[in-house]
Design an enzyme around this catalytic site. Structure first.
Site, PDB file in Angstrom:
ATOM      1  CE  LYS A   1     -46.077   1.736  21.548  1.00 58.24           C
ATOM      2  NZ  LYS A   1     -45.817   3.089  21.994  1.00 58.24           N
TER       3      LYS A   1
HETATM    4  C1  LIG Z   1     -46.971   4.031  21.336  1.00 58.83           C
HETATM    5  C2  LIG Z   1     -47.754   4.945  22.173  1.00 58.83           C
HETATM    6  C3  LIG Z   1     -49.054   5.362  21.844  1.00 58.83           C
HETATM    7  C4  LIG Z   1     -49.677   5.111  20.499  1.00 58.83           C
HETATM    8  O1  LIG Z   1     -49.698   3.820  20.104  1.00 58.83           O
HETATM    9  P1  LIG Z   1     -49.710   3.489  18.501  1.00 58.83           P
HETATM   10  O2  LIG Z   1     -50.021   2.028  18.510  1.00 58.83           O
HETATM   11  O3  LIG Z   1     -48.375   3.818  17.975  1.00 58.83           O
HETATM   12  O4  LIG Z   1     -50.803   4.295  17.915  1.00 58.83           O
HETATM   13  C5  LIG Z   1     -49.756   6.136  22.749  1.00 58.83           C
HETATM   14  N1  LIG Z   1     -49.216   6.495  23.916  1.00 58.83           N
HETATM   15  C6  LIG Z   1     -47.965   6.148  24.274  1.00 58.83           C
HETATM   16  C7  LIG Z   1     -47.437   6.557  25.600  1.00 58.83           C
HETATM   17  C8  LIG Z   1     -47.192   5.380  23.403  1.00 58.83           C
HETATM   18  O5  LIG Z   1     -45.942   5.055  23.756  1.00 58.83           O
END
Ligand SMILES: *Cc1c(COP(=O)(O)O)cnc(C)c1O
Length: 420
Positions: A203
């Site tokens: 992210k």
């Molecule tokens: C990464 C992601 C999540 C989940 O996040 P985690 O920290 O991996 O649990 C949820 N929704 C979207 C669109 C994502 O890209």
């Protein structure tokens, strides 16, 4: 000479590698190191030891301010954030929640985890939730919608919020992939009833793992607090208006909180550099015959983690992607039946097969669910068509102007040569 495609033996536009498309992870420096060491040296790796001055509490304050929301809670993942949001809004068995057919499987998994039924809707040419299909999928059981700002793209929030309001449906923004983005001046994640973020490594900013939930509603927040810790409701019973409800093990580590706080300070800068790089490319390929750019509902608020455009058909998209890789621009298409990408609904196996977490019961069990949702791999043909024609180029805040110009030049070269 330079028009001769690299894939046909010509000189590639780029010989030097482009920076990898990691974002905050590659911006980590001594500040993150110091923040972690401080927490270790002071022996307070648990955030609630020194609640007031904890790094995690400071992170929550910074995010609340950034989003314009009164309440923010850090948790240990984006998935945990989504589950807390759903519990916060009192959504569970018997309820339907609308999700787009293009999002990470975690969005749908969170709905199933709380015992509710995900209803899958189409995305449009923004590759985010299609407001018309969202409205079409509303039934008497729909309690919430989760617009997902995929790949940095702000969803059509005006339309989505208006439809939700008209039907009395709550809005949970999944902002995992668009931290730092905006829609018409408002920070993504701070527009709906609840906003969710992830600090996983891919992210925009990261602590390796982590997440955040924000809301403006005190009672929803109390439920969120209790949802994230099985004993939270008992700590300060005089300070909560609701009776304790059972929660999970979603507390964040103070080490992660400390890293995320430093990264939060980098967020604006990262997004600004990504945006500059992206639109430097976009402005050189606008109107190029042979491709159509993704429709970004608010370009100025684009979190710009990638560049996406459409070829006229899947076959051409594959040809473009192959040729672009040969020119030294790593990229890919989004959907192919052979690759089980869990960001695309046909690959959400346990949802399509209506499998819950117990062999005795699932959210679709007639004991609680009175609706009639059905799933199939081709239920959202528009979504599959768009994704099958999409070329995706990951971007980096480390791209220089010359790098961006090379990417634009490679796209023009390839598309001009191959467009039919
Ligand atoms: C990464 C992601 C999540 C989940 O996040 P985690 O920290 O991996 O649990 C949820 N929704 C979207 C669109 C994502 O890209």
């Amino acid at each position: 000479m330079s028009d001769h495609l690299a894939i046909d033996g010509g000189t590639p536009v780029r010989s030097a590698p482009l920076p990898p498309s990691w974002l905050g992870a590659y911006e980590m420096g001594v500040e993150e190191e110091e923040a972690v060491l401080k927490v270790l040296r002071e022996k307070r790796v648990f955030r609630y030891i020194a609640k007031e001055e904890s790094e995690t509490a400071r992170l929550e304050k910074a995010v609340a301010e950034f989003t314009g929301r009164d309440y923010a809670l850090a948790v240990n993942s984006g998935t945990a954030a989504l589950i807390c949001a759903l519990v916060g809004l009192d959504i569970g068995p018997g309820d339907e929640v609308i999700v787009p057919g293009y999002t990470y499987i975690a969005t749908a998994a969170a709905v199933v985890t709380v015992g509710a039924v995900p209803v899958i809707a189409e995305v449009d040419n923004s590759l985010t939730l299609d407001p018309q299909d969202f409205e079409r999928k509303i039934t008497g059981l729909t309690r919430a919608v989760i617009p997902v700002h995929m790949r940095g793209t702000p969803c059509r929030m005006d339309e989505i919020c208006a439809i939700a309001k008209k039907h009395g449906i709550r809005v949970i923004e999944d902002t995992a992939q668009a931290n730092g983005g905006k829609y018409k001046g408002k920070t993504l994640g701070g527009i709906g009833d609840v906003g969710c973020y992830s600090y996983q490594m891919s992210k925009t900013i990261t602590a390796g793992e982590g997440g955040m939930v924000v809301t403006g509603d005190r009672l929803v927040f109390e439920r969120i607090l209790m949802a994230h810790d099985s004993a939270f409701g008992f700590w300060k019973p005089d300070e909560t208006a609701i009776r304790p409800i059972p929660g999970e093990g979603f507390r964040i580590s103070e080490v992660s909180g400390a890293i995320a706080l430093v990264q939060m300070g980098r967020l604006r800068g990262i997004v600004e550099r990504l945006h500059e790089a992206k639109y430097r490319i976009v402005n050189q390929i606008r109107g190029l015959a042979g491709i159509t750019l993704q429709d970004v509902p608010d370009e100025s608020g684009d979190a710009s983690v990638c560049l996406m455009f459409f070829a006229p058909d899947a076959e051409t998209a594959n040809a473009y992607a192959k040729a672009l890789n040969a020119e030294g621009v790593p990229c890919g298409t989004m959907f192919s039946k052979e690759i089980p990408d869990r960001h695309i609904y046909p690959n959400w196996t346990y949802v399509l097969e209506k499998r819950g977490r117990s062999s005795n019961w699932s959210p679709w069990h007639p004991s609680v669910y009175k609706g009639s949702v059905e799933y199939s791999k081709d239920m959202c043909p528009k979504t599959l068509d768009y994704l099958g024609r999409t070329i995706h180029i990951g971007l980096s805040p480390k791209l220089t102007a010359a790098d961006s110009d090379d990417i634009a030049r490679a796209i023009r070269k390839v598309v001009t040569a191959l467009a039919r």
